[in-house]
Design a protein around this motif. Structure first.
Motif, mmCIF file in Angstrom:
data_model
loop_
_atom_site.group_PDB
_atom_site.id
_atom_site.type_symbol
_atom_site.label_atom_id
_atom_site.label_comp_id
_atom_site.label_asym_id
_atom_site.label_seq_id
_atom_site.Cartn_x
_atom_site.Cartn_y
_atom_site.Cartn_z
ATOM 1 N N UNK A 121 0.831 -1.200 0.000
ATOM 2 C CA UNK A 121 0.000 0.000 0.000
ATOM 3 C C UNK A 121 0.868 1.254 0.000
ATOM 4 N N UNK A 122 0.490 2.207 -0.831
ATOM 5 C CA UNK A 122 1.174 3.501 -0.887
ATOM 6 C C UNK A 122 0.147 4.595 -0.580
ATOM 7 N N UNK A 123 0.512 5.496 0.329
ATOM 8 C CA UNK A 123 -0.364 6.603 0.728
ATOM 9 C C UNK A 123 0.260 7.925 0.276
ATOM 10 N N UNK A 124 -0.601 8.888 -0.015
ATOM 11 C CA UNK A 124 -0.133 10.169 -0.536
ATOM 12 C C UNK A 124 -0.766 11.329 0.244
ATOM 13 N N UNK A 125 -0.395 11.490 1.515
ATOM 14 C CA UNK A 125 -0.973 12.575 2.312
ATOM 15 C C UNK A 125 -0.470 13.933 1.826
ATOM 16 N N UNK A 126 -1.366 14.892 1.821
ATOM 17 C CA UNK A 126 -0.966 16.264 1.525
ATOM 18 C C UNK A 126 -0.698 16.592 0.073
ATOM 19 N N UNK A 127 -0.929 15.663 -0.839
ATOM 20 C CA UNK A 127 -0.688 15.932 -2.258
ATOM 21 C C UNK A 127 -1.869 16.721 -2.838
ATOM 22 N N UNK A 128 -1.558 17.843 -3.485
ATOM 23 C CA UNK A 128 -2.592 18.661 -4.132
ATOM 24 C C UNK A 128 -2.473 18.483 -5.646
ATOM 25 N N UNK A 129 -3.373 17.699 -6.220
ATOM 26 C CA UNK A 129 -3.265 17.394 -7.646
ATOM 27 C C UNK A 129 -3.548 18.602 -8.527
ATOM 28 N N UNK A 130 -4.274 19.574 -8.016
ATOM 29 C CA UNK A 130 -4.524 20.788 -8.791
ATOM 30 C C UNK A 130 -3.250 21.617 -8.920
ATOM 31 N N UNK A 131 -2.497 21.728 -7.852
ATOM 32 C CA UNK A 131 -1.215 22.433 -7.895
ATOM 33 C C UNK A 131 -0.247 21.719 -8.830
ATOM 34 N N UNK A 132 -0.197 20.382 -8.731
ATOM 35 C CA UNK A 132 0.681 19.617 -9.606
ATOM 36 C C UNK A 132 0.314 19.823 -11.072
ATOM 37 N N UNK A 133 -0.968 19.900 -11.356
ATOM 38 C CA UNK A 133 -1.424 20.122 -12.725
ATOM 39 C C UNK A 133 -0.942 21.471 -13.249
ATOM 40 N N UNK A 134 -1.074 22.518 -12.423
ATOM 41 C CA UNK A 134 -0.642 23.850 -12.846
ATOM 42 C C UNK A 134 0.863 23.888 -13.055
ATOM 43 N N UNK A 135 1.619 23.276 -12.144
ATOM 44 C CA UNK A 135 3.070 23.264 -12.285
ATOM 45 C C UNK A 135 3.501 22.521 -13.550
ATOM 46 N N UNK A 136 2.780 21.459 -13.875
ATOM 47 C CA UNK A 136 3.082 20.726 -15.107
ATOM 48 C C UNK A 136 2.771 21.580 -16.333
ATOM 49 N N UNK A 137 1.703 22.362 -16.276
ATOM 50 C CA UNK A 137 1.341 23.217 -17.406
ATOM 51 C C UNK A 137 2.362 24.338 -17.570
ATOM 52 N N UNK A 138 2.819 24.901 -16.458
ATOM 53 C CA UNK A 138 3.851 25.947 -16.510
ATOM 54 C C UNK A 138 5.141 25.384 -17.113
ATOM 55 N N UNK A 139 5.522 24.172 -16.716
ATOM 56 C CA UNK A 139 6.716 23.530 -17.283
ATOM 57 C C UNK A 139 6.535 23.297 -18.776
ATOM 58 N N UNK A 140 5.307 23.009 -19.178
ATOM 59 C CA UNK A 140 4.989 22.823 -20.597
ATOM 60 C C UNK A 140 5.197 24.134 -21.359
#
Length: 323
Positions: A275-294
């Motif tokens: 099992x892998x847990x992902x506490x505190x991950x904000x997928x909306x922030x990650x999406x924006x950062x990926x778009x900025x990198x794009x």
């Protein structure tokens, strides 16, 4: 490096509480402008984005030379129109899902992107969450043997007739609102496309409120069966299972990780569970950062307009397969 200055077309609730804060919190990103004629609706945005510039019309925001990228959370039926307008105004554009009402509608948006030479994508945030990237890797590695079956459930209760999700005139319904997750999450993780689909659909006032889908999909490992339930009239539930010959993968908060529950992925074998847990991950922030990198570094974006068009084609198949 200067941050990307974002503008938002419209002051939707979702933009105020999810994507607006993410645009402002992401590295290399700043929420700089909002198009709304309502000071009351603008207030929540100004609270987390000091100095926010307000425009009284969408066109005025698109004409603002300080805005480099635009996020569009408008009603579903307006996404393509304003996406094209944003591209023609020289802006990069991130458009809320579902991108359109049919797959054919997305083709002109792709053409507009290519003409403008700008970045354009659907805000399909789950593909940026590490739990879905892990599931995709496990399936690629054959950790459950050959995939034989995938099933998805995504439900919540929203009976308010005034809510935009319950209005047929703006593209409401469980299929466009959450079917886009239930169907394309499997497409993404298994690198698969539908072969045949059937559906049982219940409607209220022209809007689907309960949809069962079943059929077959095919990916690199061959065909597998698929089943999905979406509803806006049931107790909240989110579950995804990928079942193979030697194990299964489960996600307990697959779509609203951090809101519905903590992101958690489990790999079940015959005698072990990882099992892998992902506490505190904000997928909306990650999406924006990926778009900025794009935008800034030409890093490939995980969900292209072509991916979105294939996802909408699956939704089209669901509707065509109604029995």
């Amino acid at each position: 490096m200067e941050p990307v200055n974002w503008g938002i077309l419209g002051a939707s609730n979702f933009a105020a509480h999810r994507m607006g804060p993410a645009l402002h919190a992401a590295r290399g990103s700043r929420l700089a402008a909002l198009a709304t004629s309502s000071a009351e609706k603008a207030a929540p945005f100004a609270a987390f984005a000091p100095g926010l510039k307000l425009h009284e019309s969408y066109a005025a925001l698109l004409a603002d030379p300080e805005i480099e990228a635009v996020y569009i959370p408008l009603p579903n039926t307006l996404h393509v129109e304003w996406g094209i307008r944003a591209l023609e105004a020289g802006k990069h554009v991130l458009i809320e899902k579902p991108l359109a009402m049919t797959a054919a509608e997305i083709t002109p948006l792709i053409a507009a992107r290519d003409r403008a030479g700008k970045c354009a994508a659907e805000a399909y945030m789950i593909v940026h969450h590490p739990q879905w990237q892990l599931v995709r890797r496990w399936l690629d590695e054959g950790r459950i043997g050959r995939l034989k079956h995938a099933d998805v459930a995504f439900t919540f209760d929203n009976p308010d007739p005034a809510n935009i999700r319950n209005r047929a005139d703006v593209g409401g319904g469980s299929i466009p609102d959450i079917g886009v997750y239930a169907y394309s999450s499997v497409r993404f993780a298994a690198r698969a496309e539908p072969v045949t689909l059937q559906a049982k659909i219940r409607r209220e006032n022209g809007v689907d409120t309960f949809t069962q889908v079943w059929g077959d999909m095919a990916g690199p490992g061959g065909p597998f069966s698929f089943a999905a339930l979406t509803s806006t009239r049931l107790f909240p539930r989110q579950e995804v299972t990928f079942q193979g010959e030697t194990g299964r993968i489960t996600l307990s908060a697959p779509f609203n990780a951090g809101v519905f529950g903590e992101g958690q992925v489990s790999l079940h074998g015959f005698s072990t569970t990882e099992t892998h847990r992902f506490p505190g991950v904000n997928q909306y922030v990650l999406q924006v950062e990926a778009f900025v990198a794009h935008i800034r570094e030409d890093v490939p974006f995980a969900w292209t307009l072509e991916d979105a068009r294939k996802g909408q084609a699956m939704i089209d198949m669901v509707r065509a397969g109604e029995i």
